[in-house]
Motif scaffolding. Structure first.
Motif, PDB file in Angstrom:
ATOM      1  N   UNK A 160       0.830  -1.200   0.000  1.00 18.29           N
ATOM      2  CA  UNK A 160       0.000   0.000   0.000  1.00 18.29           C
ATOM      3  C   UNK A 160       0.864   1.249   0.000  1.00 18.29           C
ATOM      4  N   UNK A 161       0.424   2.258  -0.755  1.00 18.09           N
ATOM      5  CA  UNK A 161       1.036   3.584  -0.745  1.00 18.09           C
ATOM      6  C   UNK A 161      -0.035   4.567  -0.284  1.00 18.09           C
ATOM      7  N   UNK A 162       0.246   5.307   0.776  1.00 14.91           N
ATOM      8  CA  UNK A 162      -0.683   6.313   1.295  1.00 14.91           C
ATOM      9  C   UNK A 162      -0.124   7.695   0.988  1.00 14.91           C
ATOM     10  N   UNK A 163      -0.931   8.534   0.357  1.00  7.37           N
ATOM     11  CA  UNK A 163      -0.435   9.860  -0.038  1.00  7.37           C
ATOM     12  C   UNK A 163      -1.595  10.853  -0.066  1.00  7.37           C
ATOM     13  N   UNK A 164      -1.277  12.100   0.197  1.00  9.82           N
ATOM     14  CA  UNK A 164      -2.287  13.152   0.178  1.00  9.82           C
ATOM     15  C   UNK A 164      -2.457  13.724  -1.223  1.00  9.82           C
ATOM     16  N   UNK A 165      -3.667  14.170  -1.511  1.00  7.69           N
ATOM     17  CA  UNK A 165      -3.904  14.885  -2.768  1.00  7.69           C
ATOM     18  C   UNK A 165      -3.592  16.365  -2.624  1.00  7.69           C
ATOM     19  N   UNK A 166      -3.515  16.847  -1.387  1.00  2.00           N
ATOM     20  CA  UNK A 166      -3.118  18.239  -1.117  1.00  2.00           C
ATOM     21  C   UNK A 166      -2.749  18.343   0.351  1.00  2.00           C
ATOM     22  N   UNK A 167      -1.631  18.964   0.636  1.00  2.00           N
ATOM     23  CA  UNK A 167      -1.201  19.160   2.017  1.00  2.00           C
ATOM     24  C   UNK A 167      -2.128  20.135   2.728  1.00  2.00           C
ATOM     25  N   UNK A 168      -2.582  19.747   3.910  1.00  2.00           N
ATOM     26  CA  UNK A 168      -3.457  20.640   4.669  1.00  2.00           C
ATOM     27  C   UNK A 168      -2.679  21.771   5.331  1.00  2.00           C
ATOM     28  N   UNK A 169      -1.354  21.729   5.270  1.00  2.00           N
ATOM     29  CA  UNK A 169      -0.529  22.779   5.868  1.00  2.00           C
ATOM     30  C   UNK A 169       0.025  23.721   4.804  1.00  2.00           C
ATOM     31  N   UNK A 170       0.809  23.198   3.880  1.00  2.00           N
ATOM     32  CA  UNK A 170       1.470  24.066   2.903  1.00  2.00           C
ATOM     33  C   UNK A 170       0.812  24.007   1.521  1.00  2.00           C
TER      34      UNK A 170
END
Length: 408
Positions: A160-170
């Motif tokens: 499994x690869x877990x990744x964000x579609x957009x950083x909630x910080x930057x």
């Protein structure tokens, strides 16, 4: 298509208090349509599912409509929409179920860019079975998450690869499709945290390559309900812990306990609200023959353009202040600024702005790993996030307040 921000703002009762709501990255306000839909569900009478009486049947319809609405929002199918109380809760639920198929020979990949809800559940699940955790690193100079590093991180043992579609910080929006491509090339799954991306851009989970896509309605003008969207055929291969008499069917078997029926009525109303944004005001009428999915794509494209203009205004203003350290400058990013003002404590900055009716967040905002590598682990930074109901005056009030802070 046009975007009439004045007409949009008129639909949000909370905005009448005169505050500049630049805290949308942590949760948005809701329009009248959502408030009315939730109230109407309670007024009409609702019951638990599967009953022979009218109130129960109304709940059946509410749930079906909410699944269809979320599917239209992100490009999935209604029978692949799993509801839960939060994206964090659903990540834990999915990680517990998926990790049953992992062994000590397996590996997972997480990223330093992500919200901790798309990191910790996977690390903890891997730890329970002895699977290896690999880390994708952020380019600290740019805030980018280079996709090419996944060529070395992903291999035949990756599950499994877990990744964000957009950083909630930057705000960084990594190349999820490329990252998912590396995962799929070795038969691994890609779990995409879309919580921060969904409010800002048109979403197509198939184009992203997301096997699982998480989103939270309260980030796009809905109530506090979250969903994970996946192919129903994939969900059929995953078995979570569940009560013996509860349904074994997909997606029901992933939904622990009774669903919040009135809130789900609000979810549908929120999606319908988003679908109508591009034709609201300015003399635009309904688009004859357009599906809700087509209207959503058009509206979210208009939202993206509106927010991009405001974000440029914000970034230009921050640059003019001089004593501001901005973290991240990715080529593609959500309209979210993460910054510090000189040596002033971020909490003090937020309090000063709050006294002027400007709402921003401070701290690590659960971007825990990112703040660690940025050297911000103690206090984090200030976060100002733009959403579709923000306007020029909100940005200008923020910049004016920050100028006063910088001048002290």
């Amino acid at each position: 298509m046009t975007f009439d921000v004045s007409a949009v703002r008129a639909l949000y009762p909370a905005l009448a208090d005169g505050h500049a709501y630049l805290d949308g990255a942590a949760g948005t306000q809701v329009p009248v349509a959502v408030i009315d839909a939730i109230a109407a569900a309670y007024r009409s009478g609702i019951g638990n599912l599967g009953g022979a009486f009218a109130a129960s049947r109304r709940s059946d319809v509410i749930v079906a409509q909410a699944r269809a609405a979320v599917a239209d929002l992100v490009g999935g199918t209604a029978d692949g929409v799993v509801f839960g109380p939060s994206a964090t809760a659903l990540a834990y639920r999915m990680s517990e179920a998926l990790s049953r198929q992992w062994t000590t020979d397996d590996e997972i990949v997480v990223s330093r860019l992500d919200h901790d809800s798309n990191i910790r559940p996977w690390i903890q699940a891997a730890g329970r079975v002895g699977a290896l955790v690999r880390w994708a690193e952020v380019d600290l100079a740019t805030g980018e998450l280079p996709a090419k590093q996944y060529a070395d991180l992903v291999g035949p043992r990756t599950r499994l690869v877990a990744v964000t579609a957009a950083s909630n910080a930057i705000g960084t929006r990594p190349d999820v499709a490329a990252i998912a491509g590396y995962a799929h090339a070795v038969g691994a799954l890609c779990y995409v945290d879309g919580v921060h991306a969904t409010p800002h851009v048109p979403v197509d989970i198939t184009a992203l390559g997301a096997d699982f896509y998480a989103t939270s309605a309260y980030k796009w003008s809905g109530p506090h309900v979250a969903a994970v969207v996946a192919d129903p055929e994939l969900l059929e291969t995953v078995w979570p812990d569940k009560l013996a008499p509860s349904s074994n069917a997909v997606p029901w078997r992933f939904e622990r306990g009774t669903l919040p029926f009135a809130d789900l009525a609000g979810v549908t109303a929120a999606v319908d609200h988003l679908a109508g944004l591009a034709t609201l005001g300015a003399g635009d009428g309904p688009v004859v023959g357009a599906t809700r999915r087509e209207l959503i794509l058009a509206s979210m494209a208009a939202v993206e353009a509106h927010e991009a203009a405001l974000f440029t205004r914000l970034l230009d203003g921050l640059a003019e202040l001089g004593d501001v350290t901005l973290y991240g400058k990715a080529a593609r990013r959500a309209p979210t600024a993460f910054f510090n003002v000189g040596a002033v404590d971020p909490g003090a900055v937020a309090e000063r702005l709050a006294s002027q009716g400007v709402n921003v967040w401070n701290g690590d905002n659960y971007a825990y790993e990112l703040c660690q590598v940025l050297g911000l682990q103690s206090d984090g930074a200030v976060r100002a996030g733009i959403v579709h109901y923000n306007d020029d005056s909100d940005v200008d009030r923020l910049l004016s307040g920050l100028a006063e802070v910088a001048a002290r």
